[in-house]
Design a protein around this motif. Structure first.
Motif, PDB file in Angstrom:
ATOM      1  N   SER A 288      47.954  53.719  15.485  1.00  0.00           N
ATOM      2  CA  SER A 288      47.419  53.610  16.732  1.00  0.00           C
ATOM      3  C   SER A 288      46.091  52.763  16.790  1.00  0.00           C
ATOM      4  O   SER A 288      45.095  53.295  16.063  1.00  0.00           O
ATOM      5  CB  SER A 288      47.617  54.789  17.734  1.00  0.00           C
ATOM      6  N   PHE A 289      45.784  52.171  17.860  1.00  0.00           N
ATOM      7  CA  PHE A 289      44.454  51.724  18.005  1.00  0.00           C
ATOM      8  C   PHE A 289      43.546  52.878  18.597  1.00  0.00           C
ATOM      9  O   PHE A 289      43.793  53.174  19.395  1.00  0.00           O
ATOM     10  CB  PHE A 289      44.155  50.433  18.634  1.00  0.00           C
ATOM     11  N   PHE A 290      42.190  52.876  18.026  1.00  0.00           N
ATOM     12  CA  PHE A 290      41.368  53.775  18.953  1.00  0.00           C
ATOM     13  C   PHE A 290      39.947  53.035  18.868  1.00  0.00           C
ATOM     14  O   PHE A 290      39.652  52.740  17.836  1.00  0.00           O
ATOM     15  CB  PHE A 290      41.574  55.187  18.239  1.00  0.00           C
ATOM     16  N   GLN A 291      39.211  53.234  19.867  1.00  0.00           N
ATOM     17  CA  GLN A 291      37.845  52.988  19.986  1.00  0.00           C
ATOM     18  C   GLN A 291      37.176  53.438  18.635  1.00  0.00           C
ATOM     19  O   GLN A 291      37.601  54.257  18.349  1.00  0.00           O
ATOM     20  CB  GLN A 291      37.198  53.058  21.178  1.00  0.00           C
ATOM     21  N   SER A 292      35.717  52.781  18.679  1.00  0.00           N
ATOM     22  CA  SER A 292      34.927  53.244  17.500  1.00  0.00           C
ATOM     23  C   SER A 292      34.559  54.829  17.439  1.00  0.00           C
ATOM     24  O   SER A 292      34.288  55.259  16.241  1.00  0.00           O
ATOM     25  CB  SER A 292      33.884  52.381  17.306  1.00  0.00           C
TER      26      SER A 292
ATOM     27  N   PHE B  81      47.699  46.263  27.546  1.00  0.00           N
ATOM     28  CA  PHE B  81      47.016  46.276  26.284  1.00  0.00           C
ATOM     29  C   PHE B  81      46.441  47.871  26.169  1.00  0.00           C
ATOM     30  O   PHE B  81      45.213  47.986  25.352  1.00  0.00           O
ATOM     31  CB  PHE B  81      45.877  45.398  25.739  1.00  0.00           C
ATOM     32  N   GLY B  82      47.388  48.771  26.652  1.00  0.00           N
ATOM     33  CA  GLY B  82      46.818  50.108  26.918  1.00  0.00           C
ATOM     34  C   GLY B  82      46.548  50.946  25.805  1.00  0.00           C
ATOM     35  O   GLY B  82      46.001  52.232  25.874  1.00  0.00           O
ATOM     36  N   GLY B  83      46.914  50.656  24.619  1.00  0.00           N
ATOM     37  CA  GLY B  83      46.831  51.523  23.443  1.00  0.00           C
ATOM     38  C   GLY B  83      47.346  52.898  23.542  1.00  0.00           C
ATOM     39  O   GLY B  83      48.540  53.131  24.182  1.00  0.00           O
TER      40      GLY B  83
ATOM     41  N   GLY C  96      46.819  54.973  25.742  1.00  0.00           N
ATOM     42  CA  GLY C  96      46.841  55.381  27.114  1.00  0.00           C
ATOM     43  C   GLY C  96      45.297  55.996  27.391  1.00  0.00           C
ATOM     44  O   GLY C  96      45.084  56.549  28.621  1.00  0.00           O
ATOM     45  N   LEU C  97      44.184  55.273  26.792  1.00  0.00           N
ATOM     46  CA  LEU C  97      42.933  55.660  27.314  1.00  0.00           C
ATOM     47  C   LEU C  97      42.218  55.703  28.609  1.00  0.00           C
ATOM     48  O   LEU C  97      42.000  56.762  29.419  1.00  0.00           O
ATOM     49  CB  LEU C  97      41.955  55.091  26.287  1.00  0.00           C
ATOM     50  N   PHE C  98      42.525  54.403  29.149  1.00  0.00           N
ATOM     51  CA  PHE C  98      41.973  54.412  30.449  1.00  0.00           C
ATOM     52  C   PHE C  98      42.931  54.980  31.252  1.00  0.00           C
ATOM     53  O   PHE C  98      42.402  55.458  32.357  1.00  0.00           O
ATOM     54  CB  PHE C  98      41.854  52.723  30.686  1.00  0.00           C
TER      55      PHE C  98
ATOM     56  N   VAL D 209      51.222  48.745  29.513  1.00  0.00           N
ATOM     57  CA  VAL D 209      51.951  47.754  28.756  1.00  0.00           C
ATOM     58  C   VAL D 209      51.357  47.734  27.434  1.00  0.00           C
ATOM     59  O   VAL D 209      50.201  47.366  27.367  1.00  0.00           O
ATOM     60  CB  VAL D 209      52.157  46.499  29.427  1.00  0.00           C
ATOM     61  N   GLU D 210      52.047  47.804  26.232  1.00  0.00           N
ATOM     62  CA  GLU D 210      51.512  47.904  24.885  1.00  0.00           C
ATOM     63  C   GLU D 210      52.473  47.597  23.921  1.00  0.00           C
ATOM     64  O   GLU D 210      53.527  48.007  24.066  1.00  0.00           O
ATOM     65  CB  GLU D 210      50.982  49.737  24.441  1.00  0.00           C
ATOM     66  N   SER D 211      52.230  46.900  22.741  1.00  0.00           N
ATOM     67  CA  SER D 211      53.438  46.327  22.075  1.00  0.00           C
ATOM     68  C   SER D 211      53.457  47.294  20.653  1.00  0.00           C
ATOM     69  O   SER D 211      54.485  47.129  20.033  1.00  0.00           O
ATOM     70  CB  SER D 211      52.860  45.085  21.482  1.00  0.00           C
ATOM     71  N   ASN D 212      52.508  48.244  20.447  1.00  0.00           N
ATOM     72  CA  ASN D 212      52.500  48.761  19.124  1.00  0.00           C
ATOM     73  C   ASN D 212      53.521  50.054  19.609  1.00  0.00           C
ATOM     74  O   ASN D 212      52.887  51.045  20.586  1.00  0.00           O
ATOM     75  CB  ASN D 212      51.019  48.984  18.859  1.00  0.00           C
ATOM     76  N   ALA D 213      54.407  50.438  18.610  1.00  0.00           N
ATOM     77  CA  ALA D 213      55.252  51.591  18.776  1.00  0.00           C
ATOM     78  C   ALA D 213      54.407  53.005  18.790  1.00  0.00           C
ATOM     79  O   ALA D 213      54.618  53.726  19.658  1.00  0.00           O
ATOM     80  CB  ALA D 213      56.293  51.563  17.665  1.00  0.00           C
TER      81      ALA D 213
ATOM     82  N   GLU E 239      56.848  49.456  26.010  1.00  0.00           N
ATOM     83  CA  GLU E 239      56.647  48.828  24.669  1.00  0.00           C
ATOM     84  C   GLU E 239      56.896  47.490  24.760  1.00  0.00           C
ATOM     85  O   GLU E 239      58.044  47.269  24.218  1.00  0.00           O
ATOM     86  CB  GLU E 239      57.426  49.729  23.702  1.00  0.00           C
ATOM     87  N   ARG E 240      56.133  46.460  24.887  1.00  0.00           N
ATOM     88  CA  ARG E 240      56.303  45.111  24.977  1.00  0.00           C
ATOM     89  C   ARG E 240      55.082  44.410  24.705  1.00  0.00           C
ATOM     90  O   ARG E 240      54.056  44.951  25.352  1.00  0.00           O
ATOM     91  CB  ARG E 240      56.866  45.007  26.239  1.00  0.00           C
ATOM     92  N   THR E 241      55.123  43.056  24.440  1.00  0.00           N
ATOM     93  CA  THR E 241      53.945  42.459  24.398  1.00  0.00           C
ATOM     94  C   THR E 241      53.748  41.884  25.857  1.00  0.00           C
ATOM     95  O   THR E 241      54.714  41.752  26.700  1.00  0.00           O
ATOM     96  CB  THR E 241      54.149  41.043  23.530  1.00  0.00           C
ATOM     97  N   LEU E 242      52.423  41.829  26.332  1.00  0.00           N
ATOM     98  CA  LEU E 242      52.343  41.450  27.618  1.00  0.00           C
ATOM     99  C   LEU E 242      52.885  40.195  28.037  1.00  0.00           C
ATOM    100  O   LEU E 242      53.448  39.964  29.131  1.00  0.00           O
ATOM    101  CB  LEU E 242      50.729  41.572  27.888  1.00  0.00           C
ATOM    102  N   GLU E 243      52.887  39.109  27.089  1.00  0.00           N
ATOM    103  CA  GLU E 243      53.362  37.698  27.457  1.00  0.00           C
ATOM    104  C   GLU E 243      54.887  37.874  27.845  1.00  0.00           C
ATOM    105  O   GLU E 243      55.353  37.015  28.533  1.00  0.00           O
ATOM    106  CB  GLU E 243      53.268  37.120  26.113  1.00  0.00           C
TER     107      GLU E 243
ATOM    108  N   ASN F  46      42.645  45.053  28.139  1.00  0.00           N
ATOM    109  CA  ASN F  46      41.805  45.080  26.990  1.00  0.00           C
ATOM    110  C   ASN F  46      42.648  44.640  25.730  1.00  0.00           C
ATOM    111  O   ASN F  46      43.052  45.243  24.903  1.00  0.00           O
ATOM    112  CB  ASN F  46      41.622  46.376  26.851  1.00  0.00           C
ATOM    113  N   PRO F  47      42.581  43.268  25.766  1.00  0.00           N
ATOM    114  CA  PRO F  47      43.292  42.629  24.633  1.00  0.00           C
ATOM    115  C   PRO F  47      42.737  42.807  23.308  1.00  0.00           C
ATOM    116  O   PRO F  47      41.536  43.019  23.292  1.00  0.00           O
ATOM    117  CB  PRO F  47      43.379  41.269  24.997  1.00  0.00           C
ATOM    118  N   ALA F  48      43.145  42.505  22.183  1.00  0.00           N
ATOM    119  CA  ALA F  48      42.705  42.440  20.920  1.00  0.00           C
ATOM    120  C   ALA F  48      41.900  41.105  20.758  1.00  0.00           C
ATOM    121  O   ALA F  48      41.435  40.448  21.778  1.00  0.00           O
ATOM    122  CB  ALA F  48      43.938  42.194  19.684  1.00  0.00           C
ATOM    123  N   ARG F  49      41.354  41.025  19.609  1.00  0.00           N
ATOM    124  CA  ARG F  49      40.081  39.909  19.302  1.00  0.00           C
ATOM    125  C   ARG F  49      40.234  38.612  20.050  1.00  0.00           C
ATOM    126  O   ARG F  49      39.589  37.877  20.304  1.00  0.00           O
ATOM    127  CB  ARG F  49      39.932  39.743  17.843  1.00  0.00           C
TER     128      ARG F  49
END
Ligand code: SAM
Length: 401
Positions: free
Chosen positions: A231-235, A266-268, A270-272, A286-290, A309-313, A326-329
């Motif tokens: 999973s993504f996490f902030q720094s 792009f909620g990761g 669920g931080l926010f 809405v977040e694509s990564n399982a 669990e889906r891409t926002l698009e 909060n999209p990726a780069r």
């Protein structure tokens, strides 16, 4: 052969990738690393194209007042991890603000919106996740600047002390890459390597979770969050808290939102949703990564929340009272901007980690009826050119819809 060409350059400004921009005598743009505006440097050309060059500073002939001696010894050995170590920490965020202002002007043609200087995390020992290359001897390291070569690392200037402790003496023969993550406020530790099939080496300290299903618990803004290996996490938790504060400022109060659910796009993990959405509000992640979705479901248990669990698009837009995205780069891009606009949320907060992608998205959102009201630049990655931009958009003419 370009690697023998040396130039004397006088850069004018820093640009989005972290390099300084100078002019060759023949008029071509030169992107020079390790230099600052107002300096005179000697630089070695590393890439030569018809309309631009890239160069690396090899000597500073006249230094800018913001210059300092890079503190980390790994840089001299070629580590490409922290490219802004030659800049005084106090000057790094102001330079980032300038880069965002310029990106808005050039890419979005927006000049009348103030770019505010936000907060910074401490400039050393801040990162709680490291992803490293592993060399054929099993030694972890960072990639060298502009190459696949791995530079062995015993200690990292910007890593949390618990990560440096994990890094000390770590050998992973047979691995290509390794991810190290710590819960700074819980002391939990995690190691995940690629390929997965590699057996757990005997020298991994007791209590360290391993493998793709490992996780750490972290505490952020008084809330416990589970963060999986994939999973993504902030720094860091401090970085996450500064970001939460900035998003809260940009979102305003619930009286400015519509009555519909909050969309955490792009909620990761669920931080926010877990930290800044009032508990009586419904939220939709809405977040694509399982792995992130699995974490988010646990992190939002007990709240009025749903995780898709889906891409926002590919998500079918529903009305939202507030959007946090909060999209990726790469940023939103046109399809995701259209999906967000179709929620008709009165307020949209965008969190961007790339200044040019931010400016592009600001333009796309403007075309979709969302006007940029203000933005704030945060330094959650000192010693590097990376930044976060938190921006507030409001829907124009919403009263007619
Ligand atoms: C910068 S992270 C932000 C995560 C979260 N907001 C946070 O602050 O921890 C971006 C997230 O978007 C997810 N992602 C990437 N592309 C996506 C897409 N097209 N649709 C939905 N989620 C996506 C990634 O898996 C990642 O979790």
């Amino acid at each position: 052969v370009t690697d023998t060409i040396e130039l004397e350059l006088e850069p004018q400004k820093l640009i989005a990738g972290g390099e300084a921009l100078a002019r060759h005598a023949d008029g071509r743009a030169v992107m020079v690393s390790g230099a600052l505006p107002g300096e005179r440097v000697r630089a070695r050309v590393v890439v030569e194209k018809r309309d631009y060059l890239r160069a690396q500073t090899i000597a500073v002939l006249q230094a800018a007042p913001e210059r300092r001696i890079p503190p980390c010894p790994a840089l001299a050995r070629g580590c490409g991890g922290c490219d802004w170590q030659h800049i005084e920490p106090a000057a790094q965020l102001p330079f980032k603000v300038t880069i965002v202002t310029e990106a808005l002007r050039r890419t979005a043609r927006i000049e009348d919106v103030a770019v505010r200087m936000g907060a910074s995390v401490p400039d050393t020992a801040y990162r709680t996740t490291l992803r490293l290359a592993v060399d054929p001897q099993g030694m972890p390291g960072f990639r060298a600047a502009g190459s696949q070569r791995s530079v062995p690392i015993e200690a990292c200037l910007v890593a949390h002390p618990a990560l440096n402790e994990l890094l000390d003496d770590l050998r992973l023969p047979g691995a290509r890459e390794v991810l190290l993550r710590v819960g700074a406020r819980t002391g939990e530790r995690l190691m995940r390597w690629w390929p997965d099939t590699l057996p757990v080496p005997g020298n991994i300290p007791a209590g360290v979770r391993t493998g793709p299903h490992g996780h750490v618990e972290e505490r952020v803004a008084g809330v416990s969050l589970r963060v999986g290996a994939d999973s993504f996490f902030q720094s860091s938790p401090e970085a996450a808290e500064l970001l939460i504060d900035a998003v809260r400022r940009a979102a305003g109060g619930p009286d400015e939102w519509g009555p519909e659910p909050v969309l955490d796009a792009f909620g990761g993990v669920g931080l926010f949703s877990a930290t800044l959405v009032p508990t009586d509000r419904e939220c939709l992640v809405v977040e694509s990564n399982a792995s992130a979705c699995e974490d988010a479901r646990l992190n939002l248990a007990g709240r009025i929340a749903r995780v898709v669990e889906r891409t926002l698009e590919r998500w079918t837009p529903k009305r939202a009272g507030l959007v946090i995205a909060n999209p990726a780069r790469a940023g939103l891009g046109k399809p995701a901007a259209a999906v967000l606009a179709a929620t008709r949320a009165p307020v949209l907060v965008l969190v961007s980690c790339d200044p040019v992608a931010f400016a592009r998205d600001a333009r796309l959102l403007a075309e979709q009826g969302y006007q940029l009201e203000g933005c704030e630049v945060l330094d959650l990655f000192p010693q590097t050119h990376h930044m976060e931009v938190v921006s507030r958009f409001v829907r124009k003419g919403q009263e007619n819809l």
